[in-house]
Design a protein around this motif. Sequence first.
Motif, PDB file in Angstrom:
ATOM      1  N   ALA A  61      -8.349   2.488   2.642  1.00 33.03           N
ATOM      2  CA  ALA A  61      -8.508   2.881   1.229  1.00 33.03           C
ATOM      3  C   ALA A  61      -8.046   1.746   0.314  1.00 33.03           C
ATOM      4  O   ALA A  61      -8.627   1.517  -0.757  1.00 33.03           O
ATOM      5  CB  ALA A  61      -7.704   4.152   0.937  1.00 33.03           C
ATOM      6  N   ALA A  62      -7.011   1.015   0.755  1.00 31.65           N
ATOM      7  CA  ALA A  62      -6.489  -0.080  -0.083  1.00 31.65           C
ATOM      8  C   ALA A  62      -7.529  -1.194  -0.232  1.00 31.65           C
ATOM      9  O   ALA A  62      -7.627  -1.815  -1.295  1.00 31.65           O
ATOM     10  CB  ALA A  62      -5.205  -0.632   0.533  1.00 31.65           C
ATOM     11  N   PHE A  63      -8.281  -1.459   0.819  1.00 26.72           N
ATOM     12  CA  PHE A  63      -9.213  -2.591   0.799  1.00 26.72           C
ATOM     13  C   PHE A  63     -10.640  -2.175   0.426  1.00 26.72           C
ATOM     14  O   PHE A  63     -11.533  -3.025   0.340  1.00 26.72           O
ATOM     15  CB  PHE A  63      -9.253  -3.260   2.177  1.00 26.72           C
ATOM     16  N   ASP A  64     -10.863  -0.881   0.211  1.00 23.39           N
ATOM     17  CA  ASP A  64     -12.219  -0.368  -0.024  1.00 23.39           C
ATOM     18  C   ASP A  64     -12.906  -1.089  -1.193  1.00 23.39           C
ATOM     19  O   ASP A  64     -12.318  -1.239  -2.259  1.00 23.39           O
ATOM     20  CB  ASP A  64     -12.136   1.140  -0.318  1.00 23.39           C
ATOM     21  N   GLY A  65     -14.130  -1.531  -0.969  1.00 24.89           N
ATOM     22  CA  GLY A  65     -14.940  -2.101  -2.041  1.00 24.89           C
ATOM     23  C   GLY A  65     -14.663  -3.556  -2.361  1.00 24.89           C
ATOM     24  O   GLY A  65     -15.198  -4.093  -3.331  1.00 24.89           O
ATOM     25  N   ALA A  66     -13.827  -4.224  -1.537  1.00 28.93           N
ATOM     26  CA  ALA A  66     -13.438  -5.606  -1.860  1.00 28.93           C
ATOM     27  C   ALA A  66     -14.548  -6.601  -1.516  1.00 28.93           C
ATOM     28  O   ALA A  66     -14.954  -6.699  -0.364  1.00 28.93           O
ATOM     29  CB  ALA A  66     -12.163  -5.985  -1.107  1.00 28.93           C
ATOM     30  N   ASP A  67     -15.002  -7.337  -2.529  1.00 25.56           N
ATOM     31  CA  ASP A  67     -15.868  -8.487  -2.248  1.00 25.56           C
ATOM     32  C   ASP A  67     -15.012  -9.624  -1.690  1.00 25.56           C
ATOM     33  O   ASP A  67     -15.437 -10.358  -0.811  1.00 25.56           O
ATOM     34  CB  ASP A  67     -16.577  -8.949  -3.532  1.00 25.56           C
ATOM     35  N   GLN A  68     -13.811  -9.752  -2.248  1.00 23.88           N
ATOM     36  CA  GLN A  68     -12.848 -10.724  -1.722  1.00 23.88           C
ATOM     37  C   GLN A  68     -11.498 -10.022  -1.550  1.00 23.88           C
ATOM     38  O   GLN A  68     -11.101  -9.221  -2.405  1.00 23.88           O
ATOM     39  CB  GLN A  68     -12.662 -11.897  -2.689  1.00 23.88           C
ATOM     40  N   LEU A  69     -10.820 -10.350  -0.472  1.00 28.70           N
ATOM     41  CA  LEU A  69      -9.471  -9.820  -0.209  1.00 28.70           C
ATOM     42  C   LEU A  69      -8.528 -11.007  -0.069  1.00 28.70           C
ATOM     43  O   LEU A  69      -8.713 -11.842   0.829  1.00 28.70           O
ATOM     44  CB  LEU A  69      -9.471  -9.015   1.102  1.00 28.70           C
ATOM     45  N   LEU A  70      -7.528 -11.103  -0.955  1.00 19.76           N
ATOM     46  CA  LEU A  70      -6.494 -12.134  -0.811  1.00 19.76           C
ATOM     47  C   LEU A  70      -5.372 -11.536   0.041  1.00 19.76           C
ATOM     48  O   LEU A  70      -4.667 -10.619  -0.403  1.00 19.76           O
ATOM     49  CB  LEU A  70      -5.971 -12.589  -2.184  1.00 19.76           C
ATOM     50  N   LEU A  71      -5.268 -12.031   1.247  1.00 16.86           N
ATOM     51  CA  LEU A  71      -4.346 -11.473   2.247  1.00 16.86           C
ATOM     52  C   LEU A  71      -3.097 -12.344   2.308  1.00 16.86           C
ATOM     53  O   LEU A  71      -3.177 -13.521   2.678  1.00 16.86           O
ATOM     54  CB  LEU A  71      -5.066 -11.449   3.598  1.00 16.86           C
ATOM     55  N   VAL A  72      -1.952 -11.769   1.933  1.00 18.03           N
ATOM     56  CA  VAL A  72      -0.704 -12.525   1.984  1.00 18.03           C
ATOM     57  C   VAL A  72      -0.212 -12.576   3.428  1.00 18.03           C
ATOM     58  O   VAL A  72      -0.367 -11.611   4.183  1.00 18.03           O
ATOM     59  CB  VAL A  72       0.373 -11.887   1.070  1.00 18.03           C
ATOM     60  N   SER A  73       0.355 -13.703   3.815  1.00 19.65           N
ATOM     61  CA  SER A  73       0.975 -13.794   5.133  1.00 19.65           C
ATOM     62  C   SER A  73       2.333 -13.107   5.090  1.00 19.65           C
ATOM     63  O   SER A  73       2.999 -13.107   4.055  1.00 19.65           O
ATOM     64  CB  SER A  73       1.115 -15.258   5.542  1.00 19.65           C
ATOM     65  N   SER A  74       2.711 -12.521   6.212  1.00 19.80           N
ATOM     66  CA  SER A  74       3.975 -11.773   6.257  1.00 19.80           C
ATOM     67  C   SER A  74       5.144 -12.688   5.916  1.00 19.80           C
ATOM     68  O   SER A  74       5.185 -13.853   6.323  1.00 19.80           O
ATOM     69  CB  SER A  74       4.166 -11.181   7.652  1.00 19.80           C
ATOM     70  N   SER A  75       6.113 -12.138   5.185  1.00 17.65           N
ATOM     71  CA  SER A  75       7.251 -12.945   4.736  1.00 17.65           C
ATOM     72  C   SER A  75       8.525 -12.651   5.533  1.00 17.65           C
ATOM     73  O   SER A  75       9.581 -13.144   5.185  1.00 17.65           O
ATOM     74  CB  SER A  75       7.503 -12.665   3.246  1.00 17.65           C
TER      75      SER A  75
END
Length: 292
Positions: A61-75
């Motif tokens: 649901a969080a990523f639904d509809g994304a043309d682009q997803l900026l994915l942060v690397s785990s900190s």
Amino acid sequence: MIVITGATGALNGATVDHLLDRLPASELVVVARDVSTAQRFADLGVAVRHGDFADPSTLPAAFDGADQLLLVSSSDPAGDATSLHRAAVDAAISAGVGRILYTSHQGTSPDTPFGPGRDHAATERMLADSGISWTSLRNGFYSHSLGWMIGPWRETGTFAIPADGPVSWTSRADEAEAAAIIIAAINADPALSSYDGPVTLTASAAPTFAEVAEIASEATGRTVTRVVMEPDEWVAAQIAAGRPEFVARFSLGMYQAADQGYFEGTDPLLATLLGREPLTVRAELSAPPIAH
Ligand SMILES: NC(=O)c1ccc[n+]([C@@H]2O[C@H](COP(=O)([O-])OP(=O)(O)OC[C@H]3O[C@@H](n4cnc5c(N)ncnc54)[C@H](OP(=O)(O)O)[C@@H]3O)[C@@H](O)[C@H]2O)c1
């Protein structure tokens, strides 16, 4: 639509600010583990969704509809970054995301002594295998990290660390702005292929710590001396100073990777994207230190 994770953090939060200069807020979605921490984006008209890589059920649901997803690397240096990134990439595949942009690091390799560099290499492999268009933003080492790595050199005139090599110390603010420029360019032209795969974003110089000492001396007008410590001696000193051993060994891996040349290259792309010279080490050492 552009979905941004890690926006409650410093890097991707600044990227969202730069995106808001280029795109309407209605084009952006911020994903946060705790949505209350993203209120400043909601106040600007950005949709905020709940999502946690450690709870994969939240991600489709969080990523639904994304043309682009900026994915942060785990900190989290103690976390299993590869598994967290696996959950995010799998959810992006299920959600039909158009492109993933991942905050990686220069010098990624399965063989690097720097732990995050091995995680980034595994994640880039996942992205390459995902079937989704992808961009890996291989950022240079945050230049503000110099502040805590070389300690109270302004007072002591010296810093003592293990053997090292060149590092392309790069401003996090510059990296964030470049990410926004790349995302906006892809948004304007989704067929753009210039940013497919790994993209290296570094400052224009990669000084060793001996050269950092010279730059610090020039910037302050007093002699700053770099002392080389044996790795075990340095780890023991870190533990004696109150750092957990795993943190000291994690940091040691950075010096060893530098010594082996993993952070030595520079790339003109960041300066080209920004239309100016990226922040230099001299400017960083002349500025007040940043806490993290
Ligand atoms: N190039 C370098 O020298 C360098 C140095 C340090 C780190 N890094 C990497 O670059 C990334 C971004 O840097 P930064 O300075 O912005 O770090 P930061 O300020 O610590 O922000 C990290 C962000 O990641 C989010 N996050 C952490 N775990 C998550 C999870 N399980 N699910 C969803 N989101 C999660 C955090 O959300 P919360 O607000 O919920 O905590 C926060 O928004 C770091 O995460 C790290 O991988 C690079």
